[in-house]
Design an enzyme around this catalytic site. Structure first.
Site: not given
Ligand SMILES: O=c1ccn([C@@H]2O[C@H](COP(=O)(O)OP(=O)(O)O[C@H]3O[C@H](CO)[C@@H](O)[C@H](O)[C@H]3O)[C@@H](O)[C@H]2O)c(=O)[nH]1
Length: 340
Positions: A139, A165, A169
């Site tokens: 991402s 999040y 990643k």
């Protein structure tokens, strides 16, 4: 994008999700066999008495091809290993993860467990069965608040990332770089997505999250069809021209094509290690511009209200797409109607 010779069976983790299901259409079109594992914690599971989640039934109808599905979590190491052995998997496209920036701030352990432990488990199993080719769904959030735009792959990652999040990643990317350094033979492609939106042109598959949407586009879409009253715009005081956040929205089919393009790296004997590529469109669109564009496209005003900022957001993200264009052979997609 044509099929890579010698690469036949692709295991797709999280293949019942939004990006996964659209990518499978492209994989089948290119001539790959597709095996999916998905726990369906974030997508609709198979209906009573059926083998496939509804979205994969629609993918089969759309393509006339067959998809094999295993309803399991990548955290289930033994079951996952059986899938590799049973289907003689050649490479993996790894989507399975929790994927919402705002939610991750509220449920950090769920994000770290599913995304980091899940990826570590998958990589271990791959090592055990000798499959060392993986495309990872990373991402643009790994860049944190970017220092320059458009942001290229040389930009530092992990510094000041604003939510669990994005950190999950980032850790997965580092894990893969460490693994590729420690052991020979890994070919790992890290795809840093910007913001995928849209649907397959048939309209047969699209974005259909469980529960209340946490992302902008599916929320706007549900307002447009009258399922929700209005969209809350998170923050009207950002340092941007219209004071709302700017994102690089790209068409999900272009992102899907990016995955078949990424597989071509596996046909290149000179490629080894872990290499990141941005997948975006290279254009910034604000939240208010997106709402206005959607209103124009559907011929109806989308009601909205500007509310407070959402924790974990950064003001602007815009991709430099040069590397993917050059090395993955992806061209810009500027046809009207395809991109917002
Ligand atoms: O109801 C909403 C939802 C979102 N937003 C705003 O819309 C923008 C986009 O938000 P969202 O659609 O949630 O995407 P991002 O937070 O940019 O993150 C997405 O884009 C990342 C890549 O940049 C992906 O990795 C993530 O999985 C995906 O959630 C942000 O400014 C949000 O604050 C709103 O104003 N109201």
């Amino acid at each position: 994008m044509s099929k890579v010779e010698g690469l036949d069976t692709i295991l797709v983790t999280g293949g019942a999700g939004f990006v996964g299901s659209h990518t499978i259409v492209e994989l089948l079109k290119a001539g790959y066999k597709v095996v999916v594992v998905d726990s369906c914690i974030n997508s609709h599971p198979p209906k009573e008495g059926r083998d496939l989640p509804p979205v994969l039934e629609r993918v089969q109808d759309l393509t006339g091809q067959t998809v094999t599905f295993h309803h399991l979590s990548i955290l289930d190491r033994e079951a996952l290993k059986d899938v590799f052995l049973k289907h003689k998997v050649d490479a993996v496209i790894h989507f399975a993860a929790l994927k919402a920036v705002g939610e991750s701030v509220k449920r950090p352990l769920d994000y770290y467990h599913n995304n980091i432990t899940g990826t570590a488990t998958l990589l271990r199993v791959m090592g055990e069965v000798g499959v060392k080719r993986l495309v990872f769904s990373s991402s643009s959030t790994v860049y944190g608040p970017a220092k320059y735009f458009p942001t290229d792959e040389e930009h530092p990652t992990g510094q000041g990332v604003t939510n669990p999040y994005g950190r999950s990643k980032f850790v997965c990317e580092e894990m893969m770089k460490d693994l590729a350094k420690a052991e020979e033979g890994w070919q790992l492609v890290l795809l840093r997505y910007f913001n995928p939106v849209g649907a397959h042109p048939s309209g047969d598959i699209g974005e259909d999250p469980l529960g209340i949407p946490v992302n902008l586009m599916p929320y706007i879409a549900q307002v447009a069809v009258g399922r929700r009253e209005r969209i809350n715009v998170f923050g009207g005081d950002w340092d941007t021209p219209d004071r709302t956040c700017i994102r690089d929205f790209m068409h999900v089919m272009d992102l899907a094509e990016g995955h078949t393009a990424a597989l071509t790296k596996f046909g290149d004997p000179a490629f080894s290690g872990a290499k990141p590529f941005n997948l975006g469109r290279g254009k910034g669109v604000s939240v208010l511009e997106m709402i206005a564009a959607f209103s124009r496209a559907c011929g109806k005003e989308i009601p909205y209200k500007v509310v407070g900022r959402r924790e974990g957001d950064v003001p602007t993200m815009v991709a430099s797409c040069a590397l993917a264009e050059k090395e993955l052979g992806l061209e810009g997609h500027e046809e009207p109607g395809r991109n917002v």
